[in-house]
Design a protein around this motif. Structure first.
Motif, mmCIF file in Angstrom:
data_model
loop_
_atom_site.group_PDB
_atom_site.id
_atom_site.type_symbol
_atom_site.label_atom_id
_atom_site.label_comp_id
_atom_site.label_asym_id
_atom_site.label_seq_id
_atom_site.Cartn_x
_atom_site.Cartn_y
_atom_site.Cartn_z
ATOM 1 N N TRP A 107 0.829 -1.197 0.000
ATOM 2 C CA TRP A 107 0.000 0.000 0.000
ATOM 3 C C TRP A 107 0.867 1.251 0.000
ATOM 4 C CZ3 TRP A 107 -0.857 2.798 4.896
ATOM 5 C CH2 TRP A 107 -1.724 3.886 4.751
ATOM 6 N N GLY A 108 0.574 2.153 -0.942
ATOM 7 C CA GLY A 108 1.359 3.379 -1.069
ATOM 8 C C GLY A 108 2.565 3.248 -1.960
ATOM 9 N N ASN A 109 2.933 2.010 -2.301
ATOM 10 C CA ASN A 109 4.150 1.803 -3.085
ATOM 11 C C ASN A 109 4.057 0.519 -3.905
ATOM 12 O OD1 ASN A 109 6.752 2.316 -4.021
ATOM 13 N ND2 ASN A 109 7.710 1.226 -2.326
ATOM 14 N N PHE A 110 3.011 0.422 -4.731
ATOM 15 C CA PHE A 110 2.851 -0.742 -5.599
ATOM 16 C C PHE A 110 3.635 -0.533 -6.900
ATOM 17 C CE2 PHE A 110 -1.152 -1.242 -3.161
ATOM 18 C CZ PHE A 110 -0.971 -2.547 -2.740
ATOM 19 N N GLU A 120 7.015 -4.149 -22.347
ATOM 20 C CA GLU A 120 6.723 -4.241 -20.921
ATOM 21 C C GLU A 120 6.976 -2.892 -20.258
ATOM 22 O OE1 GLU A 120 8.450 -6.687 -17.146
ATOM 23 O OE2 GLU A 120 7.741 -7.880 -18.863
ATOM 24 N N ARG A 121 6.039 -2.503 -19.400
ATOM 25 C CA ARG A 121 6.138 -1.240 -18.682
ATOM 26 C C ARG A 121 5.984 -1.485 -17.189
ATOM 27 N NH1 ARG A 121 4.473 3.575 -21.687
ATOM 28 N NH2 ARG A 121 4.141 3.089 -23.885
ATOM 29 N N GLU A 122 6.508 -0.548 -16.412
ATOM 30 C CA GLU A 122 6.310 -0.554 -14.971
ATOM 31 C C GLU A 122 5.661 0.760 -14.558
ATOM 32 O OE1 GLU A 122 9.668 -1.368 -12.552
ATOM 33 O OE2 GLU A 122 9.678 -3.519 -13.008
ATOM 34 N N ILE A 123 4.642 0.658 -13.711
ATOM 35 C CA ILE A 123 3.922 1.832 -13.232
ATOM 36 C C ILE A 123 3.896 1.795 -11.715
ATOM 37 C CG2 ILE A 123 1.691 3.003 -13.182
ATOM 38 C CD1 ILE A 123 1.130 1.883 -15.946
ATOM 39 N N GLN A 124 4.193 2.918 -11.093
ATOM 40 C CA GLN A 124 4.113 3.031 -9.645
ATOM 41 C C GLN A 124 2.738 3.584 -9.271
ATOM 42 O OE1 GLN A 124 7.380 1.279 -9.606
ATOM 43 N NE2 GLN A 124 6.729 1.980 -7.578
ATOM 44 N N ALA A 125 2.141 3.025 -8.249
ATOM 45 C CA ALA A 125 0.813 3.463 -7.819
ATOM 46 C C ALA A 125 0.665 3.239 -6.326
ATOM 47 C CB ALA A 125 -0.271 2.713 -8.577
ATOM 48 N N SER A 126 -0.214 4.021 -5.721
ATOM 49 C CA SER A 126 -0.481 3.867 -4.289
ATOM 50 C C SER A 126 -1.538 2.806 -4.018
ATOM 51 C CB SER A 126 -0.931 5.206 -3.695
ATOM 52 O OG SER A 126 0.091 6.178 -3.801
#
Length: 449
Positions: A107-110, A120-126
């Motif tokens: 939580w807060g740092n997925f 392929e991509r990486e996405i940061q999400a809360s």
């Protein structure tokens, strides 16, 4: 109990509150229309949304629902303008024809990994919201001519012409309750689509069930109108037997709706153009892999509903679920689930900060921790890490050097939900919840039981 009330005393003193800064950014992924509902709601509340859909465009998420939008005004109102609203909302970024690969972190740092346009991509999400369709588990008979699952029926139905897969439907039977789970979505579809076909095309409709689910909005009125229009309802104990002849499909069963002294009546329905069979729905393997990786349990084939008070919530803090992955629902029920799940997520990540009472979290005694990794494996919130910070471990004595530190479990208070699972499962009894220390619980038990 000696007349004493069994209520735990809340410890005296002011709670120690810690404000956690949370970026109001979430990922919504799925092919169910509920993904659009959640994205629309979160964006309207000021949250930045990354929407990941496997279809070419957002209309693709609504394809299975098109016939229902024709027969149900509420569905049309709830879903009809969603693609346009989502597309125009500047807070929503859409990745079409994209597939979720993995979700890690907490939580807060997925960290969300996806494949979009072959890259392929990486996405940061809360936070993360999932809304996927379940897949029909087709029986061996489903490929027989004249028989289809509800999913196949909706996909091939043209309500403007009253045909299915370009074939006119003059006589159709809906067989409910083939799946033993208590699901009402098929009842709503059978009654409302059947009523439409009967009124507009004079289609002969039969609905066979064990128990007709009538808890949908206005379902009792639709059921009455269906009976008045001439739709015939039958109740069976054992599933009807389906046969195919040169004159069409045939169903044989015992009708138990009005048992005479001689017993149930044997009924045969013949010359059926189509038999629509309620299928068993299952989660896709890719979604199951992701849920397992995030330690989100699957019970009876779906994520929920384990507790109707916590709609859409999962044991993983910051992750909510809607659509069929939560539970197969009639589309209007799916809207309510999606909105409840989105509100839960908004309360976690949408306000910019989150208040944590750090007196309500788990605490590890590093001198007792045996680093067995039990708590690390079972924590549903990924709140436990193994670090070299512990004092001399009572389980490690041979060759120990004076003043050495040892690896021990440490709880990340920002993500701990205070569920107590780690404390209950720790074999070394090295973990307890700060809010109710062991000594306080024992004092309560001794004084009240």
């Amino acid at each position: 109990m000696s007349g004493k009330q069994a209520v735990l005393r809340i410890p005296e003193g002011t709670p120690e509150i810690k404000e956690i800064v949370i970026r109001p950014e979430v990922v919504v992924a799925g092919d169910h229309p509920a993904a659009l509902v959640m994205s629309d709601y979160l964006a309207s509340m000021g949250v930045s949304v990354i929407l990941i859909i496997p279809t070419e465009n957002m209309d693709g998420c609504l394809v299975p629902m098109k016939p229902l939008m024709t027969v149900d005004e509420d569905i049309r109102g709830a879903y009809g303008l969603l693609p346009e609203r989502v597309e125009k909302n500047p807070k929503i970024t859409v990745f079409p024809q994209a597939h979720l690969v993995d979700i890690s972190g907490w939580w807060g740092n997925f960290t969300v990994r996806l494949i979009s346009n072959g890259e392929e991509r990486e996405i940061q999400a809360s936070g993360v919201a999932l809304a996927y369709r379940m897949l029909p588990e087709i029986s061996k008979q489903s490929d027989e001519e004249g028989r289809a699952s509800f999913t196949e029926f909706l996909a091939g139905l043209d309500l403007e012409k009253g045909v299915w897969n370009a074939k006119p439907i003059k006589r159709v039977a809906f067989v409910l309750d083939a799946d033993k789970r208590d699901e009402k979505w098929a009842s709503g579809i059978a009654v409302r689509v059947g009523l439409y076909l009967k009124k507009r095309f004079k289609t002969e409709c039969y609905i066979l069930c064990q128990d007709l689910k009538a808890s949908l909005d206005d379902m009792e009125g639709d059921y009455r109108r269906a009976r008045e229009s001439g739709i015939l309802f039958f109740k069976f104990r054992d599933l009807p037997r389906f046969y195919r002849s040169e004159w069409g499909g045939r169903l044989e069963f015992e009708d138990t709706s009005a048992i005479s002294p001689a017993g149930p009546s044997n009924v045969t329905l013949e010359e059926l153009d189509l038999v629509v069979w309620q299928e068993h729905l299952i989660l896709g393997e890719d979604l199951i892999t992701i849920l397992n990786h995030m330690k989100i349990p699957i019970e009876e084939g779906t994520v929920g509903p384990l507790n109707p008070q916590f709609i859409g919530r999962t044991p993983k803090m910051g992750v909510v679920v809607g659509g069929d992955a939560w539970f197969p629902e009639y589309p209007m029920d799916a809207v309510m689930t999606a909105l409840a799940a989105a509100e839960e997520l908004y309360q976690r990540v949408g306000l910019g900060t989150y208040a944590i009472d750090i007196d309500r979290v788990a605490e590890v005694d590093p001198s007792k921790c045996a680093t067995c990794l039990t708590c690390f494996r079972i924590c549903p919130h990924d709140s436990i890490r193994i670090e070299r910070y512990g004092e001399r471990n009572v389980y490690i004595t041979k060759g120990a050097k004076e003043g050495s530190t040892w690896e021990a479990a440490r709880v990340k208070v920002e993500t701990c939900n205070g569920c107590g699972l780690c404390a209950s499962e720790c074999p070394a009894k090295a973990i307890q919840l700060i809010y109710y220390p062991d000594i306080e619980v024992m004092e309560f038990l001794e004084g009240n039981l």
